[in-house]
Design an enzyme around this catalytic site. Structure first.
Site, PDB file in Angstrom:
ATOM      1  N   ASP A  93     -27.258  -5.412  11.733  1.00 51.07           N
ATOM      2  CA  ASP A  93     -26.004  -6.134  11.895  1.00 51.07           C
ATOM      3  C   ASP A  93     -25.606  -6.604  10.493  1.00 51.07           C
ATOM      4  OD1 ASP A  93     -23.919  -7.851  12.317  1.00 51.07           O
ATOM      5  OD2 ASP A  93     -24.856  -8.958  13.963  1.00 51.07           O
ATOM      6  N   LEU A  94     -24.621  -5.953   9.915  1.00 51.91           N
ATOM      7  CA  LEU A  94     -24.312  -6.178   8.498  1.00 51.91           C
ATOM      8  C   LEU A  94     -23.668  -7.532   8.230  1.00 51.91           C
ATOM      9  CD1 LEU A  94     -23.061  -2.593   7.564  1.00 51.91           C
ATOM     10  CD2 LEU A  94     -25.288  -3.644   7.094  1.00 51.91           C
ATOM     11  N   LYS A 156     -11.987   4.486  -1.463  1.00 53.06           N
ATOM     12  CA  LYS A 156     -10.611   4.027  -1.315  1.00 53.06           C
ATOM     13  C   LYS A 156     -10.371   3.700   0.169  1.00 53.06           C
ATOM     14  CE  LYS A 156      -7.761   7.850  -0.019  1.00 53.06           C
ATOM     15  NZ  LYS A 156      -6.387   8.236   0.060  1.00 53.06           N
ATOM     16  N   HIS A 186     -12.156  11.211  -4.551  1.00 55.65           N
ATOM     17  CA  HIS A 186     -12.736  12.550  -4.431  1.00 55.65           C
ATOM     18  C   HIS A 186     -11.891  13.623  -5.120  1.00 55.65           C
ATOM     19  CE1 HIS A 186      -9.868  12.907  -1.055  1.00 55.65           C
ATOM     20  NE2 HIS A 186      -9.962  14.205  -1.250  1.00 55.65           N
ATOM     21  N   LYS A 190     -12.789  17.590  -7.842  1.00 54.00           N
ATOM     22  CA  LYS A 190     -12.405  18.986  -7.610  1.00 54.00           C
ATOM     23  C   LYS A 190     -12.481  19.766  -8.921  1.00 54.00           C
ATOM     24  CE  LYS A 190      -9.379  18.073  -3.651  1.00 54.00           C
ATOM     25  NZ  LYS A 190     -10.053  18.954  -2.692  1.00 54.00           N
ATOM     26  N   GLU A 224       0.910  18.441   2.779  1.00 51.55           N
ATOM     27  CA  GLU A 224      -0.024  18.623   3.891  1.00 51.55           C
ATOM     28  C   GLU A 224       0.738  19.108   5.121  1.00 51.55           C
ATOM     29  OE1 GLU A 224      -3.243  15.419   4.075  1.00 51.55           O
ATOM     30  OE2 GLU A 224      -1.565  14.355   3.141  1.00 51.55           O
ATOM     31  N   ASP A 243      -1.530   5.681   0.061  1.00 51.41           N
ATOM     32  CA  ASP A 243      -2.624   6.569   0.437  1.00 51.41           C
ATOM     33  C   ASP A 243      -2.840   7.698  -0.566  1.00 51.41           C
ATOM     34  OD1 ASP A 243      -4.645   7.406   2.369  1.00 51.41           O
ATOM     35  OD2 ASP A 243      -3.327   9.111   2.780  1.00 51.41           O
ATOM     36  N   HIS A 248      -4.668   9.416  -6.013  1.00 51.44           N
ATOM     37  CA  HIS A 248      -4.835  10.839  -6.324  1.00 51.44           C
ATOM     38  C   HIS A 248      -3.822  11.347  -7.343  1.00 51.44           C
ATOM     39  CE1 HIS A 248      -7.633  10.659  -3.165  1.00 51.44           C
ATOM     40  NE2 HIS A 248      -6.870  11.018  -2.159  1.00 51.44           N
ATOM     41  N   LYS A 348       3.286  14.455   4.676  1.00 52.56           N
ATOM     42  CA  LYS A 348       2.592  15.044   5.814  1.00 52.56           C
ATOM     43  C   LYS A 348       3.578  15.852   6.658  1.00 52.56           C
ATOM     44  CE  LYS A 348      -1.259  11.823   6.180  1.00 52.56           C
ATOM     45  NZ  LYS A 348      -2.234  12.878   5.856  1.00 52.56           N
TER      46      LYS A 348
END
Length: 518
Positions: A93-94, A156, A186, A190, A224, A243, A248, A348
């Protein structure tokens, strides 16, 4: 990889070990590193999860993820058993102090069994609300004290605006040294993103023209096809600007625009990135509409299938005003880039999945050829393709074969798969290995994270005050709202279509013609 390059003994603790990130990305990446011989002989993955999660269930869950997402495909029995021998699970239990004391005891036990001190990595694959209690819990258990060997990894979103990012930095900085903190993005892992600097700085033919005298403008596009999928709860509080662009796309912009570092030392590289962010021109609130456009997708057709609008997606407010598309024009006010616009866009439910950097060069100063020879003329363009394919393409003018003088654009291309005959490693493999080795080159520093938020904060503030009245304003399966076309058209420019897809069509046509000619 040689043994000398492998990390020292490492215990990799994952908070949220039964979550989606660990299942899809972290554990498959660590498994691939293990298969390829990149990990030390002494390594352990300690998963921490909710109470009442059984270790056997946890391991079965991880295996499903590795089978689906590992570069090596479905693991064989022996390979999996060898890997599993390095995995453990701790129910906790954090929000309780005891969880961190139990973790400390477990790490001490592992090191005692090894007869060796280990690098300790604490990876927070958890919702933002849990960052503070976990960080404070680690500190109270004195798990932050080995300054040279204890590292904390923060996913993030790093805050939700400039002030919350500053607050999070203050918390982390109070409990950990900056060199212990790894803020992960991330995208920076790449292969093609990393290759931007290699391409620029290792090739004498490009760096001299990498400036305002030769470059007309730069576009960074991340499109996307997918909607928000299962991320409705998070995304409806974030939106495309937070986002994608804040992290990015701005990170890619830094790599394109930064000055050459004196050395490849991690702080030297990051200093140059921060310089770029500080040089980005401030956007006055009264002019935000001239520099930024937002959109939200409605229902539409994508690959012959009707898809719902954003407001009809699961876990999304039916009257949501969150943007699923954002386009921004930025200027880097320094000697190299003065007057060169950088256009960033992401969205998107667009027509295709594509991530690429397009660098368009200025026209030649004087046109020697007659107008009839230039009917198909297009600007010289360098394209750094990041996904779905990874490669670099250069478009230039060439004389078309035949007795008449006719210039036509042609493409010179390099693709990773063709050149190296192997799949590029997953971004998380690169980043996780750097964390184990203590190399922070590809990770954001505190001042860098805050500077990135500072760039978009004026846009966020204006958009919060001036609520959109036209959402949804683009159909799924299109390239975004009409206002985005106006944003770039008023500068006499157009958004580039996915160049790499066009190139693939050209290659297919060439093959057809070759078959016909034979």
């Amino acid at each position: 990889m040689s043994r000398q390059e492998r990390p020292e003994p490492t215990i990799f603790t994952i908070f949220g070990a039964a979550g989606d990130l660990a299942w899809r990305k972290l554990v498959p990446a660590i498994y691939d590193l293990f298969r390829d011989g990149w990990l030390p002989d002494k390594f352990s993955i300690m998963g921490i999860g909710h109470l009442h999660t059984k270790k056997s269930q946890y391991l079965d869950h991880l295996r499903e993820g590795v089978e689906q997402f590992s570069r090596h495909g479905k693991p064989g029995k022996e390979s999996w058993e060898n890997f599993v021998s390095h995995l453990d699970f701790l129910e906790a239990d954090l929000e309780q102090k005891q969880a961190y004391q139990d973790l400390s005891d477990e790490l001490e036990r592992i090191e005692k069994d090894w007869g060796d001190k280990a690098q300790r990595v604490f990876y927070l694959a958890m919702p933002p609300a849990m960052m503070a209690p976990i960080t404070e819990g680690l500190a109270k258990a004195r798990l932050n004290q080995r300054r040279e060997h204890a590292r904390i990894v923060v996913e993030k979103p790093f805050g939700s605006d400039l002030e919350s990012a500053r607050e999070l930095n203050r918390l982390l900085g109070r409990l950990f040294d900056e060199k212990q903190i790894f803020r992960i993005d991330h995208f920076l892992g790449k292969e093609t993103v990393q290759n931007i600097l290699a391409f620029r700085l290792a090739n004498a033919m490009f760096e001299p023209i990498w400036n305002r005298h030769y470059i007309d403008h730069v576009q960074i596009n991340v499109a996307e096809k997918l909607g928000v999928e299962h991320r409705g709860h998070y995304y409806d509080k974030a939106g495309a600007l937070r986002d994608m662009i804040q992290n990015h796309l701005l990170q890619i912009l830094c790599l394109v625009a930064m000055e050459a570092p004196i050395t490849f030392d991690d702080n030297e590289v990051r200093n140059k990135k921060v310089d770029v962010l500080h040089a980005i021109r401030d956007i006055p609130p009264s002019q935000v509409h001239e520099y930024a456009v937002r959109g939200q997708y409605g229902g539409g057709w994508l690959q012959g299938e009707h898809v719902p609008g954003y407001r009809q997606e699961p876990n999304v407010d039916p009257e949501s005003l969150t943007e699923t598309y954002a386009a921004v024009k930025l200027y880097v006010d320094n000697w190299r880039w003065q007057g060169v616009p950088f256009y960033l866009r992401t969205g998107k439910r667009l027509s295709d999945r594509i991530t690429e950097v397009s660098i368009q060069f200025r026209p030649v100063p004087h046109q020697t050829f007659p107008a009839r020879a230039l009917l198909d003329r297009q600007p010289n363009r360098l394209i750094i393709a990041i996904q779905p394919e990874e490669g670099i393409l250069l478009r230039f003018e060439s004389k078309q074969p035949g007795p008449s003088l006719h210039l036509t654009p042609v493409m010179m291309q390099f693709f990773y798969k063709e050149a190296f005959r192997e799949e590029p490693v997953d971004a998380y493999e690169t980043l996780l290995l750097d964390i184990m080795n203590g190399d922070a080159t590809l990770f954001m520093r505190a001042d860098q994270a805050e500077a990135a938020w500072g760039v978009i904060q004026p846009i966020l503030d204006v958009w919060a005050e001036q609520r959109p009245t036209d959402f949804p304003n683009y159909q799924a399966g299109t390239w975004g709202p009409e206002q985005a076309e106006v944003l770039i058209a008023k500068d006499g420019r157009t958004w580039t279509l996915p160049t790499i897809l066009q190139c693939q069509e050209d290659i297919a046509m060439c093959r057809v013609h070759s078959v016909d000619d034979s």
